[in-house]
Design a protein around this motif. Structure first.
Motif, PDB file in Angstrom:
ATOM      1  N   GLN A  30      31.859  38.802  39.490  1.00 11.54           N
ATOM      2  CA  GLN A  30      31.970  37.847  38.531  1.00 11.54           C
ATOM      3  C   GLN A  30      30.613  37.455  38.022  1.00 11.54           C
ATOM      4  O   GLN A  30      29.659  37.263  38.688  1.00 11.54           O
ATOM      5  CB  GLN A  30      32.805  36.660  39.223  1.00 11.54           C
ATOM      6  CG  GLN A  30      34.269  36.942  39.598  1.00 11.54           C
ATOM      7  CD  GLN A  30      35.044  35.761  40.059  1.00 11.54           C
ATOM      8  OE1 GLN A  30      34.619  35.259  41.055  1.00 11.54           O
ATOM      9  NE2 GLN A  30      36.160  35.391  39.245  1.00 11.54           N
ATOM     10  N   ASN A 216      31.885  36.122  32.026  1.00 12.35           N
ATOM     11  CA  ASN A 216      33.496  36.821  32.150  1.00 12.35           C
ATOM     12  C   ASN A 216      34.439  35.633  32.704  1.00 12.35           C
ATOM     13  O   ASN A 216      35.707  35.966  32.880  1.00 12.35           O
ATOM     14  CB  ASN A 216      33.703  37.850  32.663  1.00 12.35           C
ATOM     15  CG  ASN A 216      33.199  38.129  34.276  1.00 12.35           C
ATOM     16  OD1 ASN A 216      33.186  37.053  35.071  1.00 12.35           O
ATOM     17  ND2 ASN A 216      32.614  39.318  34.721  1.00 12.35           N
ATOM     18  N   GLU A 217      33.916  34.358  32.934  1.00 17.07           N
ATOM     19  CA  GLU A 217      34.848  33.330  33.541  1.00 17.07           C
ATOM     20  C   GLU A 217      33.953  32.029  33.359  1.00 17.07           C
ATOM     21  O   GLU A 217      32.689  31.965  33.591  1.00 17.07           O
ATOM     22  CB  GLU A 217      35.025  33.590  34.944  1.00 17.07           C
ATOM     23  CG  GLU A 217      35.923  32.552  35.522  1.00 17.07           C
ATOM     24  CD  GLU A 217      36.806  32.927  37.046  1.00 17.07           C
ATOM     25  OE1 GLU A 217      37.000  32.031  37.869  1.00 17.07           O
ATOM     26  OE2 GLU A 217      36.723  34.150  37.154  1.00 17.07           O
ATOM     27  N   GLY A 231      37.685  34.288  30.872  1.00 13.89           N
ATOM     28  CA  GLY A 231      36.923  34.864  29.635  1.00 13.89           C
ATOM     29  C   GLY A 231      35.757  34.302  29.414  1.00 13.89           C
ATOM     30  O   GLY A 231      35.111  33.640  30.016  1.00 13.89           O
ATOM     31  N   ASN A 232      35.151  34.615  28.081  1.00 18.60           N
ATOM     32  CA  ASN A 232      33.794  34.253  27.712  1.00 18.60           C
ATOM     33  C   ASN A 232      34.278  32.798  27.074  1.00 18.60           C
ATOM     34  O   ASN A 232      35.096  32.276  26.923  1.00 18.60           O
ATOM     35  CB  ASN A 232      33.295  35.401  26.864  1.00 18.60           C
ATOM     36  CG  ASN A 232      33.848  35.652  25.680  1.00 18.60           C
ATOM     37  OD1 ASN A 232      34.976  34.954  25.406  1.00 18.60           O
ATOM     38  ND2 ASN A 232      33.500  36.697  24.987  1.00 18.60           N
TER      39      ASN A 232
END
Length: 619
Positions: A30, A216-217, A231-232
């Motif tokens: 992550q 990505n988080e 998400g971005n």
């Protein structure tokens, strides 16, 4: 695979509650960004995660054997060590092997020690590791490996701490504002590095381009509630807006219901039935919901500003050098009304010196600067606000007056002004010494703007500001009618507010580029760089062959690189030709695009290393 679990932790300092009962997890691979307002406890959370502080309640559970590294805003390094000694002081076994090999090279007469060290290099494939760590140092401009830590600037120390962490490849990397003290070239390299490396990240950063391309988080702490977005940054903005719309609709519905229930409450007799008691309890729940207010205050500034005359700021043949380092060479420029100029360039090219020359803090060697009679300069420097003992936030603003003039004859009190800068009435009577780094920057920004400048100069204004404050600042600057000159490594910020750029190339060269930062990057990427113009090398002395200037193993690496570069060039040409011919369609477009990006990154890395070795052959 779970690396860290945060379970119901809380933290407060006296009556000031930072967060209560928050929980989340960090899993392998992550890349998480933690977003919160200044003063909400972002740095405190990082300190708790890394064991530098303890929560008031709750716990942090880490996986056994996990290797965690922390990049703080003020890294702790040993002043008596050199850059090289700092790197080799870590527990990484491969670094120890490289160190032993280098010692064996220095004592070439001990053939047994050399052979043993060489075998260890082969066994642990340390050659590739050596190349990789030298590239990291090269990219972060840490070329003088014998320089003492004590002589480094704050920015150099942070880059050294970052380099040491990257070289040691931890399982989990925790970062506090990693892009501070990096120039734009370094930031873009770090973005690419994090994007392609299988590394787990948990970071606090205000750099929205970085968030967009790396994470990505996103985990957001908003008014004490934790929200997670898978998400971005673009995804986060979209989903947060949808959440806020839904919350507002819920509040409006509760308000309507509250009006009805309030009418019922007023009509009820004193004697209550069990059914009435239940409805009364529900009433107070509805009341709390209806009175809910979001705390996303918006700064609204209508500060009065003196009109600019025809003459603003003129620079005539300005030159400045420090010993052999040329900053400006006969620079001439006339600022016009409403100009919005961004300044970019590598660290050390003289951006801040240029601002100091403009504001007469530094005298030029040659030339002159003419400032118009109506010009009032406001200068936001990197030094920040001077914290005075026992001074409260409200006192800082009152030094400029009890009331501040606005446009159309209006006035605003010091307290009202602070509220617009996101300091509520309670916070206004806090001691300045208690403010977080971001809150101090926000207060300092306020002191600059309330002096009604019409020529505003900002040197790295986005450092340590949270994203909410950045949005507020951007909105103000978009409406600012005066001249604006800004140095910033925040690409999102620059794209939004400037019209053209001064590009500091070094050696006194300053180019005027007609566009924002993204326009500049597109232009730069379209220009094929000539390898003969690249002068940077990694300045470390290795044992060299008498004829080539390279050690035996560097010669092997040089030959291998030539073959790999030729192969990658062939693959690149094949894919580009296929795209041009329209032979790649459908589902394969994404796959081939990603493959082409990987090839380009590998070509850049390997070509740079090939160039380093080529330069050593010429020495």
């Amino acid at each position: 695979m779970n690396y860290v679990s945060v379970e119901n932790i809380s933290k407060a300092y006296g009556e000031r509650v930072l967060f209560e009962n928050i929980s989340f997890g960090i899993n392998k691979d992550q890349k998480i960004a933690f977003i919160a307002k200044n003063g909400s406890g972002k740095t405190s959370l990082l300190n708790i995660l890394t064991g530098r502080d303890e929560p008031d309640s709750g716990q942090i559970v880490s996986r056994n054997g996990i290797r965690m590294a922390f990049l703080s805003q003020d890294p702790e390094l040993l002043d008596n060590l050199t850059i090289e000694e700092t790197i080799f002081a870590s527990d990484n076994p491969v670094l120890k092997i490289i160190q032993q090999y280098e010692k064996a090279l220095e004592n070439s007469e001990d053939t047994d020690a050399y052979q043993k060290a060489y075998d260890q290099m082969e066994r642990f494939d340390a050659w590739d590791f050596e190349t990789r760590y030298k590239q990291i140092l090269f990219r972060l401009k840490l070329e003088d490996l014998q320089q003492k830590v004590a002589s480094l600037s704050g920015g150099q120390k942070k880059r050294l701490a970052l380099a040491t962490i990257l070289i040691n490849t931890p399982d989990l990397l925790i970062l506090d504002e990693p892009t501070n003290h990096l120039d734009l070239e370094m930031i873009e390299w770090l973005e690419n590095y994090f994007t392609k490396e299988n590394i787990t990240l948990f970071m606090v950063t205000h750099d929205r381009f970085f968030l967009e391309r790396v994470c990505n988080e996103i985990v957001e702490l908003d008014n004490g509630v934790l929200y997670t977005y898978k998400g971005n940054y673009s995804y986060y903005l979209e989903k947060k807006e949808a959440r806020q719309v839904q919350e507002q609709a819920s509040v409006e519905k509760a308000k309507n219901l509250f009006v009805k229930e309030l009418d019922w409450m007023r009509r009820q007799p004193k004697a209550r039935t069990t059914k009435s008691k239940s409805r009364i309890d529900d009433f107070y729940v509805i009341k709390e919901k209806a009175n809910q207010r979001r705390k996303d205050h918006q700064v609204q500034l209508e500060i009065n500003m003196e009109r600019l005359g025809s003459k603003i700021v003129e620079l005539h043949g300005v030159s400045k050098s420090f010993k052999d380092r040329v900053i400006l060479n006969k620079f001439t420029y006339n600022f016009l009304k409403g100009e919005r100029v961004g300044i970019i360039g590598k660290n050390g090219t003289g951006k801040t010196t240029f601002l100091n020359i403009l504001t007469k803090g530094v005298q030029p060697d040659l030339g002159k600067i003419v400032v118009g009679d109506t010009v009032k300069i406001g200068y936001y420097t990197q030094n920040g606000i001077e914290v005075k003992p026992d001074q409260k936030v409200i006192d800082v603003i009152k030094e400029f007056g009890e009331y501040i003039p606005l446009t159309k004859g209006k006035i605003i009190s010091a307290a009202q002004l602070l509220e617009r800068f996101l300091f509520d009435r309670k916070k206004q009577y806090d001691y300045v010494a208690k403010l977080s780094g971001g809150e101090l920057k926000r207060l300092y920004l306020c002191t600059v703007l309330i002096q009604n400048p019409n020529f505003l100069i900002l040197d790295e204004p986005t450092n340590d500001l949270d994203i909410l404050t950045l949005n507020v600042l951007e909105d103000f600057l978009l409406d600012f009618p005066g001249c604006l000159l800004v140095v910033s490594h925040d690409r999102y910020f620059m794209d939004k507010i400037v019209d053209h750029l001064f590009v500091f190339r070094g050696e006194g060269v300053v180019e005027d580029f007609p566009g924002n930062y993204t326009d500049f990057r597109v232009y730069e990427d379209s220009v094929v760089p000539e390898i003969v113009d690249k002068k940077e090398t990694v300045k470390k002395t290795w044992k060299k062959d008498a004829n080539t200037g390279l050690s035996y193993h560097e010669q092997k690496e040089y030959g291998k690189l030539e073959k790999e570069i030729a192969q990658l060039e062939g693959e690149k040409t094949t894919i580009e030709n296929a795209f041009a011919a329209g032979a790649i369609t459908g589902e394969t477009i994404q796959k081939e695009s990603e493959r082409l990006q990987i090839i380009l990154e590998q070509l850049d890395s390997k070509t740079e290393r090939w160039f380093e070795l080529s330069m050593k052959m010429e020495d």
